[in-house]
Design an enzyme around this catalytic site. Structure first.
Site, short mmCIF file in Angstrom:
data_model
loop_
_atom_site.label_atom_id
_atom_site.label_comp_id
_atom_site.label_asym_id
_atom_site.label_seq_id
_atom_site.Cartn_x
_atom_site.Cartn_y
_atom_site.Cartn_z
NE ARG A 14 37.39 37.62 47.28
CZ ARG A 14 38.38 36.55 46.40
NH1 ARG A 14 38.80 35.64 47.75
NH2 ARG A 14 39.09 36.73 45.55
CG ASP A 15 42.53 36.10 46.89
OD1 ASP A 15 42.33 35.74 47.82
OD2 ASP A 15 42.75 35.81 45.93
CG HIS A 205 43.35 34.89 40.87
ND1 HIS A 205 42.40 36.34 41.20
CD2 HIS A 205 43.83 34.52 41.75
CE1 HIS A 205 41.95 35.83 42.45
NE2 HIS A 205 43.09 34.86 43.31
CG HIS A 207 47.99 32.99 45.20
ND1 HIS A 207 46.99 34.23 46.33
CD2 HIS A 207 46.32 33.60 44.29
CE1 HIS A 207 45.71 34.42 46.27
NE2 HIS A 207 45.07 34.14 45.32
CB CYS A 238 42.32 31.25 49.99
SG CYS A 238 40.68 30.78 50.79
CG ASN A 247 45.65 37.80 45.19
OD1 ASN A 247 45.69 37.83 46.39
ND2 ASN A 247 44.60 37.03 44.07
#
Ligand code: COA
Ligand code: ZN
Length: 302
Positions: A14-15, A205, A207, A238, A247
């Site tokens: 996803r990310d 989470h 990055h 994003c 990430n």
């Protein structure tokens, strides 16, 4: 002696993939998920229910959820609003991750809602999830800095975390959306949150935009956090957060944690195979900071 467990949720499908120049088909994304499963990754974020006009790379999430139905694993999907939640439920998703915000600017840019509206939508989702019998994870985006509004006060994130846990969120993810946090800030915030709520319902989470991703994982680990998001091959960023890069790579996090004596349940060799698949499909993946060393080491031992 049994080793202490750390949960890693791979958010690569996803990310990682939402911002790639090359758009992968749902089938290709399912391949990546299966490669991660084969490496022992149990928690995987497999897609998002967002407007396909806004994020074309995430189209077909329902197909992915349906393909993975009945497979052993903890598959989550991300949603930005109640409509996304309804589509996820319709598709049969069992773990739904809703996004709320530390800052106004990013909430507007990402979800076209104010922070308060995003939180209200999240609370509605948390209430509905009881009857729908699904598990909700909430991510607090821009928990440290916002690309539009600057610094986010820790008190904002602390208060929001308390409200979300109180309302039944199974996990709250503290997200450094643009990768601007440093270990001192991370330690301070996570010490507070773990002190107030314990570690079981918290996740971090990060990055790796400023090369502090692993340092931030370590800082939160020292604060007691035992659950992290990471992205296979270090892909990510994003589309609505200017300047954000990938990430922190799952390979790097697994390597560090296992070397430190933690048990991630993830097989490094299998993970490298999944990483290789991501690199081939996206034609644009770093593979993380330790990639050259890991490849050499695995070749030498095979
Ligand atoms: N899933 C699919 N479609 C959605 C949706 C969702 N969760 N939410 C809204 N839409 C659709 C609407 O049906 C509408 O479609 P139409 O143009 O065919 O009629 C369109 O999006 C705009 O709807 P509207 O209610 O005006 O949306 P909005 O402007 O309030 O919000 C967002 C649109 C924010 C939902 C959309 O821009 C989006 O999905 N952004 C993705 C954010 C994201 O993925 N960020 C990265 C991860 S954090
Ligand atoms: Zn992210």
């Amino acid at each position: 002696m049994s080793r202490e467990k750390v949960i890693i949720q791979d958010v690569g499908p996803r990310d990682g993939l939402q911002n790639q120049p090359k758009i992968l088909t749902p089938q290709q994304r399912v391949h990546i998920v299966r490669a991660l499963m084969a490496a022992g990754v149990e928690h995987i974020q497999v897609g998002s229910f967002v407007s396909p006009k806004a994020v074309p790379a995430m189209a077909g999430a329902a197909e992915i959820v349906s393909e993975l139905q009945g497979q052993p694993g903890q598959f989550s999907v991300l949603v930005p609003n109640v409509k996304g939640y309804e589509l996820a439920i319709e598709a049969g998703a069992r773990i739904i991750e809703m996004v709320v915000y530390g800052s106004e600017g990013f909430s507007q840019a990402n979800a076209h809602m104010s922070r308060a509206q995003s939180e209200a939508a999240c609370m509605e989702i948390l209430d509905r999830s009881v009857e729908d019998d699904v598990r909700i994870i909430t991510t607090i985006s821009t928990s440290f800095d916002c690309p539009f509004d600057g610094v986010v006060e820790p008190a904002v994130v602390e208060a929001l975390t308390a409200r979300l846990l109180e309302r039944g969120s199974s996990v709250v993810v503290v997200a450094d959306t643009i990768g601007s946090a440093d270990p001192a800030r991370v330690r301070k915030l996570m010490n507070r949150l773990v002190g107030d709520h314990g570690p079981d319902h918290l996740c971090c989470h990060f990055h790796d935009t400023r090369a502090m991703g692993l340092a931030n994982v370590f800082a939160s680990l020292e604060s007691g956090v035992r659950r992290f998001d990471a992205s296979v091959a270090g892909v990510g960023g994003c589309p609505f957060a200017p300047g954000a890069s990938g990430n922190v790579a799952t390979e790097d996090v697994v390597m560090m944690l296992e070397q430190m004596g933690f048990d991630t349940g993830i097989d490094q060799r299998g993970l490298m195979e999944a990483s290789q698949l991501v690199a081939e499909l996206t034609e644009n993946a770093s593979g993380g900071r330790a990639a050259p060393w890991l490849r050499q080491m695995l070749e030498a031992s095979s």
